[in-house]
Design a protein around this motif. Structure first.
Motif, mmCIF file in Angstrom:
data_model
loop_
_atom_site.group_PDB
_atom_site.id
_atom_site.type_symbol
_atom_site.label_atom_id
_atom_site.label_comp_id
_atom_site.label_asym_id
_atom_site.label_seq_id
_atom_site.Cartn_x
_atom_site.Cartn_y
_atom_site.Cartn_z
ATOM 1 N N GLU A 21 0.837 -1.201 0.000
ATOM 2 C CA GLU A 21 0.000 0.000 0.000
ATOM 3 C C GLU A 21 0.872 1.251 0.000
ATOM 4 O OE1 GLU A 21 -3.680 -1.978 2.556
ATOM 5 O OE2 GLU A 21 -2.287 -0.614 3.528
ATOM 6 N N LEU A 22 1.935 1.218 0.781
ATOM 7 C CA LEU A 22 2.838 2.359 0.844
ATOM 8 C C LEU A 22 3.518 2.588 -0.503
ATOM 9 C CD1 LEU A 22 4.146 4.567 2.510
ATOM 10 C CD2 LEU A 22 5.842 2.906 3.275
ATOM 11 N N GLN A 23 3.919 1.517 -1.172
ATOM 12 C CA GLN A 23 4.513 1.652 -2.506
ATOM 13 C C GLN A 23 3.534 2.301 -3.476
ATOM 14 O OE1 GLN A 23 5.573 -2.419 -3.316
ATOM 15 N NE2 GLN A 23 7.754 -2.008 -2.964
ATOM 16 N N PHE A 24 2.279 1.894 -3.422
ATOM 17 C CA PHE A 24 1.279 2.436 -4.328
ATOM 18 C C PHE A 24 0.960 3.897 -3.988
ATOM 19 C CE2 PHE A 24 -0.575 -2.063 -5.165
ATOM 20 C CZ PHE A 24 0.554 -2.380 -5.896
ATOM 21 N N VAL A 25 0.928 4.239 -2.707
ATOM 22 C CA VAL A 25 0.695 5.630 -2.307
ATOM 23 C C VAL A 25 1.845 6.505 -2.814
ATOM 24 C CG1 VAL A 25 0.535 7.209 -0.330
ATOM 25 C CG2 VAL A 25 -0.749 5.081 -0.325
ATOM 26 N N LEU A 26 3.070 6.006 -2.716
ATOM 27 C CA LEU A 26 4.224 6.750 -3.238
ATOM 28 C C LEU A 26 4.109 6.938 -4.748
ATOM 29 C CD1 LEU A 26 7.091 5.088 -1.173
ATOM 30 C CD2 LEU A 26 6.239 7.423 -0.939
ATOM 31 N N SER A 27 3.617 5.922 -5.439
ATOM 32 C CA SER A 27 3.445 6.030 -6.890
ATOM 33 C C SER A 27 2.362 7.045 -7.238
ATOM 34 C CB SER A 27 3.092 4.665 -7.483
ATOM 35 O OG SER A 27 4.160 3.762 -7.294
ATOM 36 N N VAL A 28 1.275 7.061 -6.468
ATOM 37 C CA VAL A 28 0.209 8.043 -6.691
ATOM 38 C C VAL A 28 0.748 9.445 -6.427
ATOM 39 C CG1 VAL A 28 -2.003 8.889 -5.815
ATOM 40 C CG2 VAL A 28 -1.700 6.464 -6.277
ATOM 41 N N ALA A 29 1.592 9.584 -5.414
ATOM 42 C CA ALA A 29 2.173 10.884 -5.093
ATOM 43 C C ALA A 29 3.040 11.402 -6.247
ATOM 44 C CB ALA A 29 3.001 10.793 -3.819
ATOM 45 N N GLN A 30 3.578 10.478 -7.039
ATOM 46 C CA GLN A 30 4.377 10.870 -8.197
ATOM 47 C C GLN A 30 3.514 11.176 -9.410
ATOM 48 O OE1 GLN A 30 8.101 8.659 -8.916
ATOM 49 N NE2 GLN A 30 7.433 7.429 -7.171
#
Length: 126
Positions: A21-30
């Protein structure tokens, strides 16, 4: 505390979000979409959508922009450059409806309304 670095963002594990989930949140932030994230991680887009929905539920928000802002507020994710912080802060303010839009009404429309009101107010009585 271990961290995940993804592009210009750093995520901190052990603060309420699962590693994926954290990886995906970081990707959304990008700025990546669910389909782009799915392609990047070689998984189905539905899996990404479900993981992001779980992250939004855990953070208590309903939109992805609000998810990134809340993760930043809780210091789960942090940007690695200051310019990005300023942009995300402004987006967070706009998401909460606190940003004010000053927009002047059209002068033409107001003048037309005045003319109509004046003509309606004069009735000739014979």
């Amino acid at each position: 505390m271990s961290t995940i670095v993804d592009g210009a963002w750093k995520g901190h594990l052990g603060q309420g979000l699962a590693p994926r989930e954290l990886q995906f949140v970081l990707s959304v932030a990008q700025g990546l979409t669910a389909k782009e994230i799915a392609k990047l991680f070689n998984i189905a887009p539905g899996t990404v959508v479900k993981r992001l929905a779980c992250a939004m539920f855990k953070l208590g928000v309903h939109r992805q922009g609000a998810m990134v802002a809340e993760a930043m507020r809780r210091q789960i994710i942090t940007p690695l450059c200051l310019l990005l912080v300023a942009v995300m802060t402004m987006q967070g303010i706009a998401d909460n409806g606190m940003a004010r839009r000053d927009r002047r009404p059209s002068e033409r429309r107001n003048s037309e309304l005045r003319l109509v009101r004046r003509t309606d107010s004069f009735d000739l009585v014979v």
